[in-house]
Design a protein around this motif. Structure first.
Motif, PDB file in Angstrom:
ATOM      1  N   ASP A  25       0.710  -1.252  -0.084  1.00 27.99           N
ATOM      2  CA  ASP A  25       0.015  -0.166   0.034  1.00 27.99           C
ATOM      3  C   ASP A  25       0.817   1.281  -0.010  1.00 27.99           C
ATOM      4  O   ASP A  25       0.845   1.882   0.946  1.00 27.99           O
ATOM      5  N   ALA A  26       1.809   1.368  -1.181  1.00 31.01           N
ATOM      6  CA  ALA A  26       2.549   2.523  -1.344  1.00 31.01           C
ATOM      7  C   ALA A  26       2.527   2.789  -2.695  1.00 31.01           C
ATOM      8  O   ALA A  26       2.768   1.735  -3.585  1.00 31.01           O
ATOM      9  N   ARG A  27       3.016   3.964  -3.083  1.00 30.49           N
ATOM     10  CA  ARG A  27       3.601   4.242  -4.541  1.00 30.49           C
ATOM     11  C   ARG A  27       4.819   3.740  -4.866  1.00 30.49           C
ATOM     12  O   ARG A  27       5.849   3.302  -4.021  1.00 30.49           O
ATOM     13  N   ARG A  28       4.896   3.138  -6.118  1.00 30.17           N
ATOM     14  CA  ARG A  28       6.023   2.281  -6.607  1.00 30.17           C
ATOM     15  C   ARG A  28       7.150   3.070  -6.366  1.00 30.17           C
ATOM     16  O   ARG A  28       8.355   2.363  -6.196  1.00 30.17           O
ATOM     17  N   GLU A  29       7.147   4.162  -6.693  1.00 24.32           N
ATOM     18  CA  GLU A  29       8.675   4.913  -6.273  1.00 24.32           C
ATOM     19  C   GLU A  29       9.355   4.947  -4.939  1.00 24.32           C
ATOM     20  O   GLU A  29      10.397   4.879  -4.887  1.00 24.32           O
ATOM     21  N   LEU A  30       8.437   4.924  -4.157  1.00 26.32           N
ATOM     22  CA  LEU A  30       8.674   4.812  -2.565  1.00 26.32           C
ATOM     23  C   LEU A  30       9.193   3.426  -2.340  1.00 26.32           C
ATOM     24  O   LEU A  30      10.174   3.265  -1.827  1.00 26.32           O
ATOM     25  N   VAL A  31       8.641   2.224  -2.814  1.00 29.08           N
ATOM     26  CA  VAL A  31       8.781   0.926  -2.708  1.00 29.08           C
ATOM     27  C   VAL A  31      10.163   0.631  -3.382  1.00 29.08           C
ATOM     28  O   VAL A  31      11.112  -0.093  -2.924  1.00 29.08           O
ATOM     29  N   PHE A  32      10.355   1.020  -4.439  1.00 24.08           N
ATOM     30  CA  PHE A  32      11.723   1.074  -5.287  1.00 24.08           C
ATOM     31  C   PHE A  32      12.937   1.663  -4.372  1.00 24.08           C
ATOM     32  O   PHE A  32      13.853   1.061  -4.541  1.00 24.08           O
ATOM     33  N   ALA A  33      12.577   2.850  -4.094  1.00 25.36           N
ATOM     34  CA  ALA A  33      13.605   3.384  -3.113  1.00 25.36           C
ATOM     35  C   ALA A  33      13.817   2.732  -1.929  1.00 25.36           C
ATOM     36  O   ALA A  33      15.003   2.590  -1.508  1.00 25.36           O
ATOM     37  N   ALA A  34      12.815   2.358  -1.236  1.00 24.75           N
ATOM     38  CA  ALA A  34      13.292   1.216   0.043  1.00 24.75           C
ATOM     39  C   ALA A  34      14.002   0.209  -0.384  1.00 24.75           C
ATOM     40  O   ALA A  34      14.772  -0.517   0.448  1.00 24.75           O
ATOM     41  N   PHE A  35      13.900  -0.333  -1.707  1.00 23.37           N
ATOM     42  CA  PHE A  35      14.522  -1.740  -2.187  1.00 23.37           C
ATOM     43  C   PHE A  35      15.763  -1.144  -2.609  1.00 23.37           C
ATOM     44  O   PHE A  35      16.592  -2.036  -2.891  1.00 23.37           O
ATOM     45  N   THR A  36      16.376  -0.024  -2.999  1.00 31.28           N
ATOM     46  CA  THR A  36      17.561   0.203  -3.726  1.00 31.28           C
ATOM     47  C   THR A  36      18.665   1.357  -2.834  1.00 31.28           C
ATOM     48  O   THR A  36      19.460   1.799  -3.210  1.00 31.28           O
ATOM     49  N   GLU A  37      17.953   2.084  -1.809  1.00 34.96           N
ATOM     50  CA  GLU A  37      18.954   2.818  -1.014  1.00 34.96           C
ATOM     51  C   GLU A  37      19.129   2.208   0.411  1.00 34.96           C
ATOM     52  O   GLU A  37      18.414   1.649   0.871  1.00 34.96           O
ATOM     53  N   VAL A  38      20.535   2.228   0.827  1.00 41.39           N
ATOM     54  CA  VAL A  38      21.133   1.378   1.984  1.00 41.39           C
ATOM     55  C   VAL A  38      20.253   1.819   2.887  1.00 41.39           C
ATOM     56  O   VAL A  38      20.366   1.093   4.183  1.00 41.39           O
ATOM     57  N   ARG A  39      20.104   3.145   3.421  1.00 41.10           N
ATOM     58  CA  ARG A  39      19.577   3.818   4.478  1.00 41.10           C
ATOM     59  C   ARG A  39      18.062   2.985   4.531  1.00 41.10           C
ATOM     60  O   ARG A  39      17.582   2.793   6.186  1.00 41.10           O
ATOM     61  N   HIS A  40      17.307   2.408   3.675  1.00 41.21           N
ATOM     62  CA  HIS A  40      16.416   1.872   3.908  1.00 41.21           C
ATOM     63  C   HIS A  40      16.285   0.399   4.052  1.00 41.21           C
ATOM     64  O   HIS A  40      15.879  -0.246   4.984  1.00 41.21           O
TER      65      HIS A  40
END
Length: 167
Positions: A25-40
């Motif tokens: 339940d979130a926009r794909r840009e946010l999901v992608f960022a969580a999958f590709t940024e080490v801080r996430h």
């Protein structure tokens, strides 16, 4: 690639793959960022009870993520991922092993499909052999672990979205 050829490719790897998906339940840009940024990644990566310590991280084609997953029983698992394709925010192709040039490394392809304000993530993992896939399922609980990992991602991203964080 023709439909017939694609079907042949998929059938030839079917006994070596695991496919796990989830709607988040979130926009794909946010999901992608969580999958590709080490801080996430360090906030959600891994099955229930696991934590992750990053040793090195460079998100780019040819870059690597070296990390240790700490199991709830105290066991440490060394991991190494290199990205072979990055298509923001739709798809990532990565090779995942215990170390660089691991002959038993497997390929994972997470795809991120938008559906309104939600995102369907599908993780397709193909192992070099059926035996390695079976071992991952039986010895390491790869299916349950993958489902738990995507559930952790969903919880993390949903919380970020509810706070109004874009990345």
């Amino acid at each position: 690639m023709s439909e017939m050829k694609r079907d042949t490719v998929e059938r030839s790897s079917a006994d070596r793959e695991i496919v796990i998906s989830r709607v988040i339940d979130a926009r794909r840009e946010l999901v992608f960022a969580a999958f590709t940024e080490v801080r996430h990644l360090s906030q959600w990566w891994g099955p229930e009870g696991f934590t992750t310590t990053t040793r090195a991280f460079e998100f780019r084609v040819g870059g690597a993520w070296e990390f240790v997953m700490h199991g709830p029983d105290g066991t440490d698992y060394s991991d190494w991922i290199t990205w072979t394709e990055i298509v923001p925010p739709a798809r990532i192709t990565m090779l995942h092993g215990e170390y660089r040039d691991d002959p038993n490394a497997f390929e994972s392809v997470p795809t991120f499909a938008p559906d309104g304000e939600t995102t369907r993530i599908e993780m397709r993992t193909v192992f070099p052999t059926k035996e390695l896939r079976d071992e991952a399922i039986e010895k390491f609980g790869a299916i349950e672990g993958g489902q738990q990992t995507l559930a952790s991602l969903a919880g993390y991203v949903t919380e970020m979205a509810s706070k109004g964080s874009d990345s």
